[in-house]
Design an enzyme around this catalytic site. Structure first.
Site, PDB file in Angstrom:
ATOM      1  N   GLY A   2       0.881  -1.265   0.155  1.00 37.51           N
ATOM      2  CA  GLY A   2      -0.058   0.136  -0.068  1.00 37.51           C
ATOM      3  C   GLY A   2       0.920   1.266   0.109  1.00 37.51           C
ATOM      4  O   GLY A   2       0.440   2.069  -0.700  1.00 37.51           O
ATOM      5  N   ASP A   3       1.650   1.180   0.705  1.00 39.81           N
ATOM      6  CA  ASP A   3       2.902   2.369   0.941  1.00 39.81           C
ATOM      7  C   ASP A   3       3.427   2.496  -0.392  1.00 39.81           C
ATOM      8  O   ASP A   3       3.795   3.733  -0.969  1.00 39.81           O
ATOM      9  CB  ASP A   3       3.898   2.151   1.867  1.00 39.81           C
ATOM     10  CG  ASP A   3       3.391   2.401   3.338  1.00 39.81           C
ATOM     11  OD1 ASP A   3       2.283   3.007   3.686  1.00 39.81           O
ATOM     12  OD2 ASP A   3       4.007   1.481   4.120  1.00 39.81           O
ATOM     13  N   THR A   4       3.678   1.722  -1.142  1.00 42.04           N
ATOM     14  CA  THR A   4       4.422   1.617  -2.421  1.00 42.04           C
ATOM     15  C   THR A   4       3.539   2.308  -3.409  1.00 42.04           C
ATOM     16  O   THR A   4       3.744   3.027  -4.424  1.00 42.04           O
ATOM     17  CB  THR A   4       4.734   0.404  -2.878  1.00 42.04           C
ATOM     18  OG1 THR A   4       5.808  -0.353  -2.129  1.00 42.04           O
ATOM     19  CG2 THR A   4       5.338   0.263  -4.517  1.00 42.04           C
TER      20      THR A   4
END
Length: 252
Positions: free
Chosen positions: A37-39
């Site tokens: 998700g952060d990516t």
């Protein structure tokens, strides 16, 4: 925008005006979803901040997430992997320097059938300069695909005089199509793009300068019209004048 990561179903983006983009997840073995998700968020923000379209940002973010989940542990995606994603995208759209009207019409229809927004702008673009680039990048942000109606050499001569264009239509088209924000270039022979717009029927027409909406030619052929400001201090006429002055003074 609302960005929804949907695990095996990919990523969906919904704009404030209701436009929706979806990229399915790439088929591969998943080892660890940590950091996926952060990516996605970091890649989308990076792409949008760099002036890329939402469609392209979504493609790269989805591909980056696919790489991350195929690794064990929290994995930082590398530059070479991002470049591979970029090249795969450019290969998939198979753009070329110049399209016929019929080819462009087919492309516009294909994009619109998938719910994607087509933005159109036009001009001579003789001696491409920074002002042009800034304007085109801003125009590209108004939809999913930016296409250019390019005045032919004969059209430019009628509008600008017998000494123009400086750069031929084939070369102007090649330069424009090399810009990552542009998805296609099509010539028109007329003095205005009205006939071309009526044929292509893009979603949005973009003009640069101090136009009033009611004065913009071709507005009846689109759903939306946007007027953008030109970047001050840049013009082809000024460049031509500077070169002529330097030549006259023996500085060239």
């Amino acid at each position: 925008y609302i960005v929804a990561t949907r695990s095996a179903k990919g990523i969906t983006v919904i704009a404030k005006d209701g436009r929706t983009w979806h990229n399915p997840a790439t088929q591969q073995e998943v080892f660890d979803v940590s950091g996926a998700g952060d990516t996605v968020v970091s890649m989308m923000m990076t792409c949008l901040a760099s002036g890329l379209s939402m469609r392209l940002a979504l493609h790269i973010a989805n591909g980056a997430a696919g790489i991350v989940v195929s690794k064990v542990g929290t994995y930082p995606i590398h530059r070479s992997e991002l470049l591979d994603l970029w090249h795969s995208y450019k290969h998939s759209i198979q753009s070329k320097p110049l399209y016929t009207k019929e080819e462009m019409k087919e492309l516009v229809s294909q994009w619109q059938s998938k719910g994607e927004t087509v933005v159109f702008t036009n001009g001579c673009f003789d001696i491409l300069h920074r002002g042009h680039i800034t304007y085109l990048q801003e125009a590209a942000q108004l939809g999913d695909h930016l296409i250019i109606g390019l005045n032919s050499d004969a059209s430019v001569r009628r509008l600008k005089g017998e000494t123009r264009p400086i750069v031929s239509e084939a070369d102007r088209a090649a330069l424009l199509s090399a810009l990552q924000c542009i998805d296609g270039v099509v010539l028109f022979e007329e003095d205005t793009p009205a006939e071309l717009l009526a044929y292509l029927r893009p979603n949005t027409l973009v003009k640069g300068g101090d136009y009033k909406i009611e004065d913009i030619i071709g507005r009846e052929s689109v759903d939306n019209v946007e007027v953008l400001s030109f970047k001050e201090g840049y013009s082809t006429s000024d460049i031509v004048g500077k070169i002529a002055t330097m030549a006259k003074e023996g500085k060239l």
